[in-house]
Design a protein around this motif. Structure first.
Motif, mmCIF file in Angstrom:
data_model
loop_
_atom_site.group_PDB
_atom_site.id
_atom_site.type_symbol
_atom_site.label_atom_id
_atom_site.label_comp_id
_atom_site.label_asym_id
_atom_site.label_seq_id
_atom_site.Cartn_x
_atom_site.Cartn_y
_atom_site.Cartn_z
ATOM 1 N N SER A 17 -5.796 -8.713 0.932
ATOM 2 C CA SER A 17 -5.159 -8.028 2.062
ATOM 3 C C SER A 17 -4.210 -8.934 2.828
ATOM 4 C CB SER A 17 -6.217 -7.478 3.021
ATOM 5 O OG SER A 17 -6.928 -6.444 2.395
ATOM 6 N N ARG A 18 -4.363 -10.235 2.668
ATOM 7 C CA ARG A 18 -3.416 -11.152 3.321
ATOM 8 C C ARG A 18 -1.998 -10.774 2.937
ATOM 9 N NH1 ARG A 18 -6.141 -17.049 2.252
ATOM 10 N NH2 ARG A 18 -7.558 -17.021 4.023
ATOM 11 N N ASN A 73 -8.262 0.511 1.647
ATOM 12 C CA ASN A 73 -7.988 -0.876 1.282
ATOM 13 C C ASN A 73 -9.283 -1.679 1.231
ATOM 14 O OD1 ASN A 73 -6.980 -3.409 0.848
ATOM 15 N ND2 ASN A 73 -6.023 -3.613 2.840
ATOM 16 N N CYS A 74 -9.709 -2.016 0.026
ATOM 17 C CA CYS A 74 -10.895 -2.850 -0.186
ATOM 18 C C CYS A 74 -10.496 -4.088 -0.989
ATOM 19 C CB CYS A 74 -11.974 -2.066 -0.936
ATOM 20 S SG CYS A 74 -12.597 -0.631 -0.052
ATOM 21 N N SER A 75 -9.312 -4.592 -0.698
ATOM 22 C CA SER A 75 -8.775 -5.698 -1.496
ATOM 23 C C SER A 75 -9.220 -7.071 -1.010
ATOM 24 C CB SER A 75 -7.250 -5.627 -1.530
ATOM 25 O OG SER A 75 -6.714 -5.746 -0.231
ATOM 26 N N LEU A 79 0.822 -1.223 0.000
ATOM 27 C CA LEU A 79 0.000 0.000 0.000
ATOM 28 C C LEU A 79 0.849 1.262 0.000
ATOM 29 C CD1 LEU A 79 -2.830 -1.061 2.466
ATOM 30 C CD2 LEU A 79 -2.979 -0.848 -0.014
ATOM 31 N N ASP A 95 -1.633 -9.364 6.569
ATOM 32 C CA ASP A 95 -2.572 -9.785 7.604
ATOM 33 C C ASP A 95 -3.031 -11.218 7.331
ATOM 34 O OD1 ASP A 95 -4.515 -10.124 9.513
ATOM 35 O OD2 ASP A 95 -5.521 -8.229 9.105
ATOM 36 N N LEU A 141 -1.171 -8.052 0.769
ATOM 37 C CA LEU A 141 -1.020 -6.612 0.621
ATOM 38 C C LEU A 141 -0.737 -5.897 1.935
ATOM 39 C CD1 LEU A 141 -1.130 -4.382 -1.508
ATOM 40 C CD2 LEU A 141 -3.567 -4.203 -1.083
ATOM 41 N N ALA A 142 -1.430 -6.293 2.976
ATOM 42 C CA ALA A 142 -1.246 -5.645 4.279
ATOM 43 C C ALA A 142 -0.557 -6.566 5.286
ATOM 44 C CB ALA A 142 -2.598 -5.190 4.822
#
Length: 151
Positions: A128-129, A122-124, A110, A134, A131-132
């Motif tokens: 998001s696993r 963030n609306c991925s 990001l 998490d 990308l962020a």
């Protein structure tokens, strides 16, 4: 005041809805939706009840057209009935008329967007696993079954 530059990462139903809401609530901003995949290649396309004709090589085209016409007529009748709200069948446009930009680009972090945008939303979804970073993100239905199993 300068126009706020907002990036919405993800082009599924959540990303597109978020972008539309932002553009309506903050009309003086510039919204860009960024995703490596857009319709029809998003998870939301599978989850949504979109009627899109597909072709089947082993079925005559006139038969496929008849299937599509009958399905459309049935759904159209429901959408125009008093039960449309309960059935969840609505005719909606697939075009987002609120302005903004769409950018096909894979984002690995990001922070890549920091120099070009003031705000990043963030609306991925499951993306998001990575990308962020998490690893606790997983589909809701899996979470529901997992909780049922643990109870």
């Amino acid at each position: 005041m300068d126009t706020a530059r907002i990036a919405v990462v993800g082009a599924g139903v959540v990303g597109l809805s978020t972008a539309v809401c932002i553009s309506k609530l903050v009309p003086q901003c510039s919204v860009t939706i960024i995703s490596d995949k857009f319709t029809p290649d998003t998870t939301s396309d599978v989850a949504a009840g979109m009627l899109i004709p597909h072709t089947y090589p082993d079925t005559p085209i006139h038969t496929q057209k008849q299937w599509f016409r009958e399905t459309f007529n049935h759904l159209f009748a429901i959408a125009n009935s008093a039960e449309a709200g309960d059935a969840g069948v609505h005719l909606v446009s697939g075009i987002k008329g609120s302005g903004g930009w769409m950018l096909t680009r894979r984002i690995d972090d990001l922070w890549e967007l920091h120099p070009s945008f003031d705000i990043v939303v963030n609306c991925s979804g499951l993306g998001s696993r990575q990308l962020a970073g998490d690893s606790k993100i997983f589909p809701n239905i899996f979470y529901f079954f997992l909780n049922m199993k643990n109870n």
